[in-house]
Design a protein around this motif. Sequence first.
Motif, short mmCIF file in Angstrom:
data_model
loop_
_atom_site.label_atom_id
_atom_site.label_comp_id
_atom_site.label_asym_id
_atom_site.label_seq_id
_atom_site.Cartn_x
_atom_site.Cartn_y
_atom_site.Cartn_z
N ILE A 123 -1.81 -1.70 -5.04
CA ILE A 123 -3.01 -1.48 -4.21
C ILE A 123 -3.84 -2.77 -4.22
CG2 ILE A 123 -5.15 -0.13 -3.96
CD1 ILE A 123 -2.68 1.59 -3.44
N VAL B 140 0.83 -1.21 0.00
CA VAL B 140 0.00 0.00 0.00
C VAL B 140 0.87 1.26 0.00
CG1 VAL B 140 -0.45 0.55 2.46
CG2 VAL B 140 -2.27 0.77 0.78
N ALA C 6 -5.92 -0.35 6.66
CA ALA C 6 -5.15 0.62 5.87
C ALA C 6 -5.30 2.04 6.40
CB ALA C 6 -5.59 0.56 4.41
N TYR C 7 -6.47 2.36 6.90
CA TYR C 7 -6.78 3.76 7.20
C TYR C 7 -6.79 4.11 8.69
CZ TYR C 7 -8.04 4.48 2.33
OH TYR C 7 -7.99 4.61 0.96
N ALA D 49 -10.76 9.52 5.25
CA ALA D 49 -11.43 8.36 5.88
C ALA D 49 -11.59 8.59 7.39
CB ALA D 49 -10.64 7.09 5.61
N MET E 43 -3.05 10.12 3.13
CA MET E 43 -3.84 8.97 2.69
C MET E 43 -5.07 8.74 3.58
SD MET E 43 -2.52 5.05 2.13
CE MET E 43 -3.13 4.11 3.52
N GLU F 233 -10.30 -4.52 5.43
CA GLU F 233 -9.13 -3.99 4.71
C GLU F 233 -8.97 -2.50 4.96
OE1 GLU F 233 -10.99 -4.84 0.57
OE2 GLU F 233 -9.95 -2.94 0.28
N ASP F 234 -10.08 -1.76 4.97
CA ASP F 234 -9.96 -0.32 5.14
C ASP F 234 -9.62 0.08 6.57
OD1 ASP F 234 -10.26 0.32 2.48
OD2 ASP F 234 -12.45 0.40 2.59
N ARG G 192 -4.87 -4.95 -0.96
CA ARG G 192 -6.27 -5.26 -0.60
C ARG G 192 -6.42 -6.74 -0.27
NH1 ARG G 192 -10.79 -3.39 -4.46
NH2 ARG G 192 -11.96 -3.93 -2.59
#
Lengths: 335, 260
Positions: free
Chosen positions: B46, B16, B70-71, B252, B248, B66-67, B50
């Motif tokens: 990416i 990522v 990542a976030y 979010a 990034m 996943e989010d 994922r």
Amino acid sequence: MYTQAMDIPDESGKKLAAVSNAPSDQEAAFEARIDADGRIEPQDWMPDAYRRTLVRQISQHAHSEIVGMLPEGNWISRAPSLKRKAILIAKVQDEGGHGLYLYSAAETLGTSREQMLEGLHSGKAKYSSIFNYPTLNWADVGVIGWLVDGAAIMNQVPLCRCSYGPYARAMVRVCKEESFHQRQGYEALLVMMKGTDEQRAMVQDAVNRYWWKCLAMFGPPDADSPHSAQGMRWGIKRISNDDLRQKFIDATVPQAKVLGVTLPDPELKWNEARGHYDYGQIDWAEFWNTVEGNGPCNKERLATRVKAHNDGQWVRDAAQAYARKQKERALKEAA
Amino acid sequence: MSTPIDYLLHLADNAVVLGQRNAEWCGHGPILEEDMALANVSLDLIGQARLLYQRAAELMGGDASEDKLAYFRGPHEFRNYTLLELPHHGALVGYAAADRDYATTIVRNFLYSALMVHVWDGLQQSADASLAAIAAKSLKETSYHLHHSRDWLVRMGDGTEESHARAQAAVNHLMPYTEEFWTTSPAEGAAVAAKVAIDVWALRPAWDALVNDALEQATLTRPNFHGYVTEGKIGLHSEHLSYLLGEMQGLARAHPGATW
């Protein structure tokens, strides 16, 4: 992404009225093929003005694709989920691909990509004015897909039947990808409209800012459209600006209802007698001001393209120098 | 057999972070074809991230996704190699601004993909069938990334005087960060012990051969290394990662719980 109605004058179109000095039998054959709705191919004779108009139109279209990467590219790094990030990267990449096909199509008319880029970078060649507006919130990405690509499709589908073969064939592929982008944009907005109040407010804000700009994308009213008549005659343009604009509005109003957003035009209403939606006045003074370089982002967009090109000079030089060395080595080995 | 989550996160965070960096070229590439090539590399990375985050979330259970991974993790929780978070220019502090340098981008993609072709190849035999499947897909993509970056490395090294100097500067700048490939983190150790991962140390001769061969063809010199070995994969990063993640993750995080 898309092109606006391609009758925006720029430097390359100034000599449009030039009279061809070709022998009349070639001209007659050209006219006959146009009349029969046939295709003109690169090796065929064509009037100078036809060639120039196409170079202007296709290069404006290619430049629009490349400049159009910037407003959406603005949100790649901040996309709020990995799925949306991947979709957006793929979309912006598709636009770069459209630029490539279109530059290649224009090159078949005898103008190099380098010459076309010089036109863009010097400010002589135009690109679609819609990209001179900023993308201010994440929903702009979805709205650009839904409305801007939607407007582009209206403009571009008729170009698949354009009289110039390479352009028409490029447009077939471009249009397929554009309709995919439009559906993706609309789907992203549907998800946001089902989300939080803040997400819905983002969508409405983006629609408010982009609606009128999208209507202007179809170009000036038919009465003020300088190149339309000749373009129609040559089979480069198939449907008038006003007719396309009306078609777009008629298709979009029901989509806005499903989405649950308000289109920012109090005069927008169904006219039973016409069988179309009536709509308010487009601010053409603002449109022309932006076309002429004085919109909110013209300078940033163009300067960014110029900087990328200039900063990349050493990379392109390296590739050429290496290729030259390789060729020399091959020759030496062969000797 | 399932893979230790920290090891999956190491692989996912690598993908990522480098995907995020490669996408920064979108619209700014030196030529349209390269703009598209880097977008493609980014898209592959990416995509890999994922799948890896999804697998990690599956093993974690609960509301992991996943989010979320990542976030909603901070820089100290990221397990990527420090090499991958560096900006596209030479050594500068975290809040410095400088132009992107294509040589830095290409050299980094080369050094990393030269490792990952071997890592993914080995992971195809992982006892974790999900990871093995991700590895098979990623190997194809990474082979292309290696091909692309190696070609450009050679063009730059053996191109003009300027491109040679830029490529050499990028090699000098980035090569020390590759030392991190050869240390063993607790996550890597656990994954090897569980027979779901391969020992990266064992890949060093193959990586060296690939790198030395390309550098030689590019007429570039491999610098000697001495000094600090970076530790991004255990969460000790450079100053640059928090900026990358700040950008990034910002949107979010401003809307926690929202669906996009």
